[in-house]
Scaffold this motif. Structure first.
Motif, PDB file in Angstrom:
ATOM      1  N   HIS A  96       0.829  -1.213   0.000  1.00  0.00           N
ATOM      2  CA  HIS A  96       0.000   0.000   0.000  1.00  0.00           C
ATOM      3  C   HIS A  96       0.863   1.262   0.000  1.00  0.00           C
ATOM      4  O   HIS A  96       0.527   2.241  -0.665  1.00  0.00           O
ATOM      5  CB  HIS A  96      -0.970  -0.037   1.176  1.00  0.00           C
ATOM      6  CG  HIS A  96      -2.073  -1.036   1.000  1.00  0.00           C
ATOM      7  ND1 HIS A  96      -3.126  -1.166   1.867  1.00  0.00           N
ATOM      8  CD2 HIS A  96      -2.294  -1.946   0.011  1.00  0.00           C
ATOM      9  CE1 HIS A  96      -3.940  -2.125   1.438  1.00  0.00           C
ATOM     10  NE2 HIS A  96      -3.446  -2.618   0.329  1.00  0.00           N
ATOM     11  N   VAL A 100       0.665   4.412  -2.511  1.00  0.00           N
ATOM     12  CA  VAL A 100       0.467   5.768  -1.991  1.00  0.00           C
ATOM     13  C   VAL A 100       1.578   6.702  -2.480  1.00  0.00           C
ATOM     14  O   VAL A 100       1.320   7.842  -2.872  1.00  0.00           O
ATOM     15  CB  VAL A 100       0.403   5.724  -0.450  1.00  0.00           C
ATOM     16  CG1 VAL A 100       0.568   7.104   0.146  1.00  0.00           C
ATOM     17  CG2 VAL A 100      -0.913   5.092  -0.007  1.00  0.00           C
ATOM     18  N   ALA A 156      -1.737   2.224  10.405  1.00  0.00           N
ATOM     19  CA  ALA A 156      -2.609   2.871   9.419  1.00  0.00           C
ATOM     20  C   ALA A 156      -2.820   4.343   9.786  1.00  0.00           C
ATOM     21  O   ALA A 156      -2.789   5.221   8.916  1.00  0.00           O
ATOM     22  CB  ALA A 156      -3.946   2.137   9.331  1.00  0.00           C
ATOM     23  N   GLU A 159       0.216   6.206   8.875  1.00  0.00           N
ATOM     24  CA  GLU A 159       0.319   6.426   7.427  1.00  0.00           C
ATOM     25  C   GLU A 159      -0.527   7.624   7.002  1.00  0.00           C
ATOM     26  O   GLU A 159      -0.117   8.430   6.175  1.00  0.00           O
ATOM     27  CB  GLU A 159      -0.164   5.181   6.658  1.00  0.00           C
ATOM     28  CG  GLU A 159       0.587   3.912   6.956  1.00  0.00           C
ATOM     29  CD  GLU A 159       1.755   3.685   6.006  1.00  0.00           C
ATOM     30  OE1 GLU A 159       1.994   4.553   5.144  1.00  0.00           O
ATOM     31  OE2 GLU A 159       2.421   2.659   6.151  1.00  0.00           O
ATOM     32  N   VAL A 160      -1.720   7.706   7.573  1.00  0.00           N
ATOM     33  CA  VAL A 160      -2.578   8.846   7.226  1.00  0.00           C
ATOM     34  C   VAL A 160      -1.950  10.132   7.765  1.00  0.00           C
ATOM     35  O   VAL A 160      -1.924  11.166   7.085  1.00  0.00           O
ATOM     36  CB  VAL A 160      -4.008   8.673   7.784  1.00  0.00           C
ATOM     37  CG1 VAL A 160      -4.872   9.874   7.409  1.00  0.00           C
ATOM     38  CG2 VAL A 160      -4.647   7.395   7.263  1.00  0.00           C
ATOM     39  N   LEU A 163       0.674  11.124   5.478  1.00  0.00           N
ATOM     40  CA  LEU A 163       0.110  11.652   4.233  1.00  0.00           C
ATOM     41  C   LEU A 163      -0.304  13.115   4.404  1.00  0.00           C
ATOM     42  O   LEU A 163      -0.027  13.956   3.547  1.00  0.00           O
ATOM     43  CB  LEU A 163      -1.106  10.812   3.827  1.00  0.00           C
ATOM     44  CG  LEU A 163      -1.742  11.118   2.480  1.00  0.00           C
ATOM     45  CD1 LEU A 163      -0.834  10.682   1.349  1.00  0.00           C
ATOM     46  CD2 LEU A 163      -3.097  10.415   2.346  1.00  0.00           C
ATOM     47  N   THR A 164      -0.937  13.413   5.530  1.00  0.00           N
ATOM     48  CA  THR A 164      -1.382  14.795   5.732  1.00  0.00           C
ATOM     49  C   THR A 164      -0.188  15.704   6.040  1.00  0.00           C
ATOM     50  O   THR A 164      -0.285  16.916   5.907  1.00  0.00           O
ATOM     51  CB  THR A 164      -2.424  14.908   6.869  1.00  0.00           C
ATOM     52  OG1 THR A 164      -1.839  14.441   8.082  1.00  0.00           O
ATOM     53  CG2 THR A 164      -3.647  14.072   6.571  1.00  0.00           C
TER      54      THR A 164
ATOM     55  N   LEU B  44      -8.163  13.800   9.147  1.00  0.00           N
ATOM     56  CA  LEU B  44      -8.555  13.277   7.844  1.00  0.00           C
ATOM     57  C   LEU B  44      -9.318  11.952   7.964  1.00  0.00           C
ATOM     58  O   LEU B  44     -10.164  11.634   7.122  1.00  0.00           O
ATOM     59  CB  LEU B  44      -7.302  13.091   6.959  1.00  0.00           C
ATOM     60  CG  LEU B  44      -7.507  12.480   5.564  1.00  0.00           C
ATOM     61  CD1 LEU B  44      -8.490  13.283   4.735  1.00  0.00           C
ATOM     62  CD2 LEU B  44      -6.168  12.359   4.828  1.00  0.00           C
ATOM     63  N   ILE B  45      -9.011  11.184   9.035  1.00  0.00           N
ATOM     64  CA  ILE B  45      -9.637   9.861   9.159  1.00  0.00           C
ATOM     65  C   ILE B  45     -11.153   9.963   9.374  1.00  0.00           C
ATOM     66  O   ILE B  45     -11.921   9.420   8.567  1.00  0.00           O
ATOM     67  CB  ILE B  45      -8.937   9.011  10.240  1.00  0.00           C
ATOM     68  CG1 ILE B  45      -7.537   8.607   9.741  1.00  0.00           C
ATOM     69  CG2 ILE B  45      -9.755   7.771  10.607  1.00  0.00           C
ATOM     70  CD1 ILE B  45      -6.684   7.855  10.744  1.00  0.00           C
ATOM     71  N   PRO B 119      -4.463   7.876  -2.435  1.00  0.00           N
ATOM     72  CA  PRO B 119      -3.667   7.513  -1.255  1.00  0.00           C
ATOM     73  C   PRO B 119      -4.477   7.588   0.039  1.00  0.00           C
ATOM     74  O   PRO B 119      -4.454   6.659   0.841  1.00  0.00           O
ATOM     75  CB  PRO B 119      -2.533   8.544  -1.272  1.00  0.00           C
ATOM     76  CG  PRO B 119      -2.350   8.859  -2.720  1.00  0.00           C
ATOM     77  CD  PRO B 119      -3.743   8.852  -3.293  1.00  0.00           C
ATOM     78  N   ALA B 120      -5.227   8.668   0.220  1.00  0.00           N
ATOM     79  CA  ALA B 120      -6.006   8.805   1.452  1.00  0.00           C
ATOM     80  C   ALA B 120      -7.062   7.709   1.548  1.00  0.00           C
ATOM     81  O   ALA B 120      -7.299   7.155   2.623  1.00  0.00           O
ATOM     82  CB  ALA B 120      -6.652  10.187   1.505  1.00  0.00           C
ATOM     83  N   VAL B 122      -6.968   4.680   0.250  1.00  0.00           N
ATOM     84  CA  VAL B 122      -6.313   3.405   0.568  1.00  0.00           C
ATOM     85  C   VAL B 122      -5.999   3.346   2.062  1.00  0.00           C
ATOM     86  O   VAL B 122      -6.308   2.369   2.747  1.00  0.00           O
ATOM     87  CB  VAL B 122      -5.012   3.227  -0.250  1.00  0.00           C
ATOM     88  CG1 VAL B 122      -4.212   2.029   0.265  1.00  0.00           C
ATOM     89  CG2 VAL B 122      -5.335   3.047  -1.727  1.00  0.00           C
ATOM     90  N   LEU B 123      -5.422   4.406   2.584  1.00  0.00           N
ATOM     91  CA  LEU B 123      -4.928   4.368   3.970  1.00  0.00           C
ATOM     92  C   LEU B 123      -6.064   4.438   4.987  1.00  0.00           C
ATOM     93  O   LEU B 123      -6.012   3.761   6.018  1.00  0.00           O
ATOM     94  CB  LEU B 123      -3.927   5.503   4.197  1.00  0.00           C
ATOM     95  CG  LEU B 123      -2.660   5.393   3.331  1.00  0.00           C
ATOM     96  CD1 LEU B 123      -1.753   6.597   3.554  1.00  0.00           C
ATOM     97  CD2 LEU B 123      -1.904   4.100   3.601  1.00  0.00           C
ATOM     98  N   VAL B 124      -7.083   5.233   4.709  1.00  0.00           N
ATOM     99  CA  VAL B 124      -8.213   5.276   5.644  1.00  0.00           C
ATOM    100  C   VAL B 124      -8.972   3.940   5.592  1.00  0.00           C
ATOM    101  O   VAL B 124      -9.457   3.454   6.625  1.00  0.00           O
ATOM    102  CB  VAL B 124      -9.132   6.483   5.367  1.00  0.00           C
ATOM    103  CG1 VAL B 124     -10.387   6.432   6.238  1.00  0.00           C
ATOM    104  CG2 VAL B 124      -8.377   7.785   5.621  1.00  0.00           C
TER     105      VAL B 124
END
Lengths: 337, 337
Positions: A96, A100, A156, A159-160, A163-164, B44-45, B119-120, B122-124
């Motif tokens: 993943h 990403v 997880a 990872e988010v 990403l942010t 974001l989650i 990407p978001a 996938v990760l969420v």
């Protein structure tokens, strides 16, 4: 009786070989579980998963589960299946991650997403993740399930978070540490801790092994970050400058930015936005991380966590397993020199 | 005493309302768990997850867990957390599905991948999946964990199977049924079965509820497939022709291809390769599935599975829950008329 003090940096040329030798026989059994359980009637699954699983990874996390079990003198075999579980979680994460990041190389090989496409990488990652839970459920320990399901959620979430945080030059060291704690160190910690659970050791030993894995994981990641700005091509399958060209926020960048003058900061701002990708740009970045001592201090931070990893083993009596686990830390922090 | 025979198609205008009314109070509690447990310090989650979770889904799967618990007279509350778990697994699957398919609309709203990027999503999705396992572990039943981890692996395997089957005009009904059994029906089955586990009912009742869910899931999917070739825009949040324009292999296509002449087959071959996407092409496709009775017979297949779902409830005494669950099947297969 004298105190037993192991100061990090003692070994002149530390190696991962003692750890590898320690776990070799068990790792054959772990690898058998991995190969057996990544099978499926859908040929794409073992094909794609095998590309990454057979693709030259060190199997660091399952090795840590096995080494921790050795350290505790665990006589059973439950840890083989659980070590495979940990590797499946890790592999799912890598699949993943590469989607990403849009990566096309990992460990010097073309990534699965490049060969089979993003959809296949996402779905086979999901399969490995689900399969890892099936394996855990077969083992049947709710305590292990709790540790590994929590680690998975933390990964997880990390990872988010990353990403942010992408391309945010003002990330800061604290938030960066939070991210690598979640993304990398949580699974190292869980891999070690579960050995204490199957060996039915007291909570203090669980916590000690968790701390060993966690601090080692942070040290590993920090050294990886540093290597990007010092190594020749090929170290750890990474080329120098990969992180830089992707605009990745890592500790060398955070320190160099924080210590830089206005001109340096302007450069880093552009760099993390992906606007500084030439060889000359990278050479300039290397000169900035050197002159600001950002790489040196990233490595100093790594040694700090490495020392904590070593000290967390203090409660365990001397053994070949303990020596190998200590030397693994030495190896981790010495890679960049 | 007379036999109790419920023939599908008995209800003139079946509705989902009795099921919704039956589970309403419990679903408030399930929704509370869902909202509580999708929270995270990473904004974001909940933002991304909430878009889909609050986005007008019927919550069919958790409703089935609750309805099954009602059918069994289960007096406890463990099923609330487990119903939330099922919805998290489903939501994670939808997030990844939309990435895999590159979808931009779901239930009439813009997809998360369109708004926040792949990407978001996938990760969420990974986060929700991990969180679902944490919730299951909190519940603490290894039997439930086994059922749901197995369902998750089967779903992922089915997704990969579908991916490798994409645009394969020679797919065939058997393989197609395998795919929807894994992708859709497995979670319907697990959602119902776990109610019997928490209610500590005998294996035969577990199996009966599994069969109810599985057959209902297949029926639902087949009707969804049929709707694409008959409905006006908006039914179930799908526009007619969506599947067709994406070149999706569904049962109406499989039957129309198998029954078609050379010219028809040539058309379908082009269509599943994505080369027939105009309104005129879709109109032609509709005429072919009508003239070959492919839609009618897809719906006949759906009624077959619906009848099996209803009959699987035969061992349970009459109750409002049973009536609602039967009418839900009637509703599922009547949607396309």
């Amino acid at each position: 009786m004298n105190a037993t003090i192991h100061r990090i940096g003692r070994d002149a040329e530390p190696s991962l070989d003692p750890l590898i030798a320690l776990v070799a026989a068990d790792m054959n059994l772990v690898n058998q579980v991995i190969l057996d359980r990544m099978q499926s009637q859908i040929p794409l699954i073992p094909e794609l998963a095998g590309h990454l699983i057979a693709g030259g990874g060190k199997r660091m996390r399952p090795m840590l589960t096995v080494a921790s079990a050795k350290l505790l003198g665990y006589p059973g075999n439950r840890h083989h299946k659980l070590a495979a579980t940990v590797e499946f979680i890790h592999t799912a994460t890598l699949l993943h991650d590469d989607v990403v990041d849009g990566s096309d190389l990992r460990r010097g090989k073309r990534t699965a997403n490049l060969i089979w496409g993003n959809p296949a990488s996402v779905l086979v990652g999901d399969f490995l993740f689900s399969r890892s839970f099936e394996l855990m459920v077969e083992d049947g320990s709710l305590k292990v399930l709790k540790i590994l399901s929590n680690a998975s959620a933390v990964i997880a979430e990390g990872e988010v978070n990353q990403l942010t945080a992408a391309r945010r030059i003002d990330l800061g060291e604290e938030r960066y540490l939070e991210i690598i704690n979640a993304k990398t160190a949580a699974l190292f910690a869980a891999a070690c801790r579960i050995a204490a659970v199957v060996a039915e050791r007291p909570e203090a030993e669980e916590a000690a092994l968790d701390a060993y894995g966690r601090n080692l994981g942070i040290a590993f990641q920090l050294v990886d970050d540093a290597i990007d700005y010092v190594s020749d091509a090929g170290t750890m399958g990474k080329d120098a400058g990969d992180d830089f060209r992707e605009g990745k926020m890592t500790l060398p960048v955070i320190l160099a930015y924080s210590r830089g003058n206005d001109e340096d900061r302007a450069f880093w701002k552009e760099a993390v936005l992906g606007r500084r990708v030439s060889d000359a740009d990278f050479a300039h970045a290397v000169s900035l991380v050197q002159s600001s001592r950002a790489v040196d201090d990233t490595l100093a931070r790594a040694r700090h966590y490495g020392q904590r990893a070593i000290d967390s083993l203090g409660m365990f009596p001397g053994s070949a397993a303990k020596d190998a686990m200590i030397e693994a830390v030495e190896f981790a922090v010495a890679r960049a020199y």
